[in-house]
Scaffold this motif. Sequence first.
Motif, mmCIF file in Angstrom:
data_model
loop_
_atom_site.group_PDB
_atom_site.id
_atom_site.type_symbol
_atom_site.label_atom_id
_atom_site.label_comp_id
_atom_site.label_asym_id
_atom_site.label_seq_id
_atom_site.Cartn_x
_atom_site.Cartn_y
_atom_site.Cartn_z
ATOM 1 N N LEU A 47 47.593 46.547 38.278
ATOM 2 C CA LEU A 47 46.476 45.985 39.309
ATOM 3 C C LEU A 47 45.799 47.149 39.951
ATOM 4 C CD1 LEU A 47 48.664 42.966 40.392
ATOM 5 C CD2 LEU A 47 46.735 42.947 39.069
ATOM 6 N N ARG A 48 46.546 48.111 40.243
ATOM 7 C CA ARG A 48 45.964 49.410 40.856
ATOM 8 C C ARG A 48 44.552 49.751 40.082
ATOM 9 N NH1 ARG A 48 51.132 50.959 42.087
ATOM 10 N NH2 ARG A 48 51.077 52.442 40.526
ATOM 11 N N TYR A 53 38.626 49.908 39.562
ATOM 12 C CA TYR A 53 37.349 49.389 38.707
ATOM 13 C C TYR A 53 36.667 48.498 39.596
ATOM 14 C CZ TYR A 53 34.620 46.647 35.290
ATOM 15 O OH TYR A 53 33.742 45.996 34.458
ATOM 16 N N CYS A 54 37.068 47.398 40.181
ATOM 17 C CA CYS A 54 36.258 46.571 41.057
ATOM 18 C C CYS A 54 35.582 47.385 42.266
ATOM 19 C CB CYS A 54 37.022 45.515 41.509
ATOM 20 S SG CYS A 54 37.676 44.199 40.254
ATOM 21 N N GLU A 55 36.395 47.971 42.855
ATOM 22 C CA GLU A 55 35.809 48.882 43.825
ATOM 23 C C GLU A 55 34.638 49.820 43.431
ATOM 24 O OE1 GLU A 55 38.969 50.896 45.661
ATOM 25 O OE2 GLU A 55 39.772 49.103 46.823
ATOM 26 N N HIS A 56 34.757 50.497 42.213
ATOM 27 C CA HIS A 56 33.889 51.337 41.470
ATOM 28 C C HIS A 56 32.535 50.460 41.159
ATOM 29 C CE1 HIS A 56 32.181 54.615 39.539
ATOM 30 N NE2 HIS A 56 31.776 53.934 38.650
ATOM 31 N N LEU A 60 34.405 41.745 43.651
ATOM 32 C CA LEU A 60 35.583 41.162 44.050
ATOM 33 C C LEU A 60 36.707 41.271 43.236
ATOM 34 C CD1 LEU A 60 36.295 39.953 46.939
ATOM 35 C CD2 LEU A 60 35.607 37.670 45.931
ATOM 36 N N HIS A 61 37.873 41.646 43.577
ATOM 37 C CA HIS A 61 39.025 41.493 42.564
ATOM 38 C C HIS A 61 39.948 40.275 42.797
ATOM 39 C CE1 HIS A 61 41.515 43.160 46.102
ATOM 40 N NE2 HIS A 61 42.458 42.856 45.322
ATOM 41 N N LEU A 62 39.823 39.579 44.173
ATOM 42 C CA LEU A 62 40.678 38.382 44.176
ATOM 43 C C LEU A 62 40.012 37.585 45.119
ATOM 44 C CD1 LEU A 62 43.262 37.013 43.882
ATOM 45 C CD2 LEU A 62 44.128 38.220 46.032
ATOM 46 N N PRO A 63 39.541 36.450 44.553
ATOM 47 C CA PRO A 63 39.403 35.948 43.347
ATOM 48 C C PRO A 63 38.238 36.988 42.537
ATOM 49 C CG PRO A 63 38.344 34.413 44.695
ATOM 50 C CD PRO A 63 38.792 35.354 45.788
ATOM 51 N N ALA A 64 38.604 37.091 41.001
ATOM 52 C CA ALA A 64 37.677 37.801 40.259
ATOM 53 C C ALA A 64 36.950 36.562 39.605
ATOM 54 C CB ALA A 64 38.814 38.624 39.572
ATOM 55 N N VAL A 69 36.275 40.422 34.906
ATOM 56 C CA VAL A 69 37.738 40.729 33.883
ATOM 57 C C VAL A 69 37.233 41.004 32.730
ATOM 58 C CG1 VAL A 69 39.737 39.902 33.149
ATOM 59 C CG2 VAL A 69 39.143 38.964 35.298
ATOM 60 N N ALA A 70 36.003 40.255 31.991
ATOM 61 C CA ALA A 70 35.571 40.530 30.739
ATOM 62 C C ALA A 70 34.958 41.989 30.857
ATOM 63 C CB ALA A 70 34.484 39.475 30.487
ATOM 64 N N GLY A 71 34.293 42.446 31.639
ATOM 65 C CA GLY A 71 33.888 43.763 31.745
ATOM 66 C C GLY A 71 35.023 44.967 31.827
#
Length: 326
Positions: A47-48, A53-56, A60-64, A69-71
Amino acid sequence: MNKPPLLPVVVPTRTHSLVELPSSVARYVEAGLHGAENTKRGYAADLRSFQDYCEHHQLLHLPAEVTTVAGYVSQMADRGMKLATIRRHVAAIAKLHQLAGQPSPTSHEALNVVLDGIARIVGKRQRQAPAFTVAELKQAIKAMDLTTPTGLRDRAVLLLGFAGAFRRSELVALNVEDVELTRQALVIHMRQSKTNQYGQEEDKAVFYAPSADFCPVRAVQEWITCLNRTTGPLFTRMSRGNQNRPAQPSQNRLTDQSVNDLVQRHLGIMYSAHSLRASFVTTAVEAGQSNKAIKNQTKQKTDAMIERYARLDDVKRFNAAQYLGL
């Protein structure tokens, strides 16, 4: 003094609705949601990585979103990560959303199509830990210095790991008090394993070998004698030795990685801790043992898992074409 009333427990379900349960069930809810300790540690690292990845990418990682997620999984596939690793990351993302009471993007049909595509492209010939032969194991044992505690420990790890078809996590979790010597065999009482996360005690039996040099029962007995105690971790790290005194057993339990290093040190870099289990299954299948007998030791649930673990893809060694009578 009156204790404050306990609040009810709100549980996110698989259908993403919230169910309110009595506070008396809180500890069972906690265990059910979070799962085994090894699973939690693995999910935390995954999850880290997903959050980074999401921050870069400023997502948004939650909810994603499903596209997020596909990327993410596509990037992992492009980096050459194993299919099993990618699926574990997806499971971690699903668990994150379940704990947060959010709909999980991992159940979306579009993501399943992406994962199927990844499986076809990168999952065709995943490298699996190879199986060593009994002859290779014996050669490794012969090369050990059994006059030292380190040699006694390493021999016991290899012989017990192979004869008991142990996972490395199971080996490092064993305590001295889990080992029972009976007239017929050495019985190992396992309190928990990957396929038994509910604490129902499972037993494995390891039998005497004709030669004392390669006997797992005698090897474990000699190592326990070296430990000189009746409780605590069975396999431990060694303290630093010197010219006058070899390294001695410490109180610190071996780690998963140290078992892997131990296997590679004695058997070769091509093998891993998982080879102990794969080699047991391969050797047992080659010896004509039934799936039932193999599963009784490995604790696998299905025959399909035996097929997956058996390393029988050498067309020169395992091929019905040898027995056509021509």
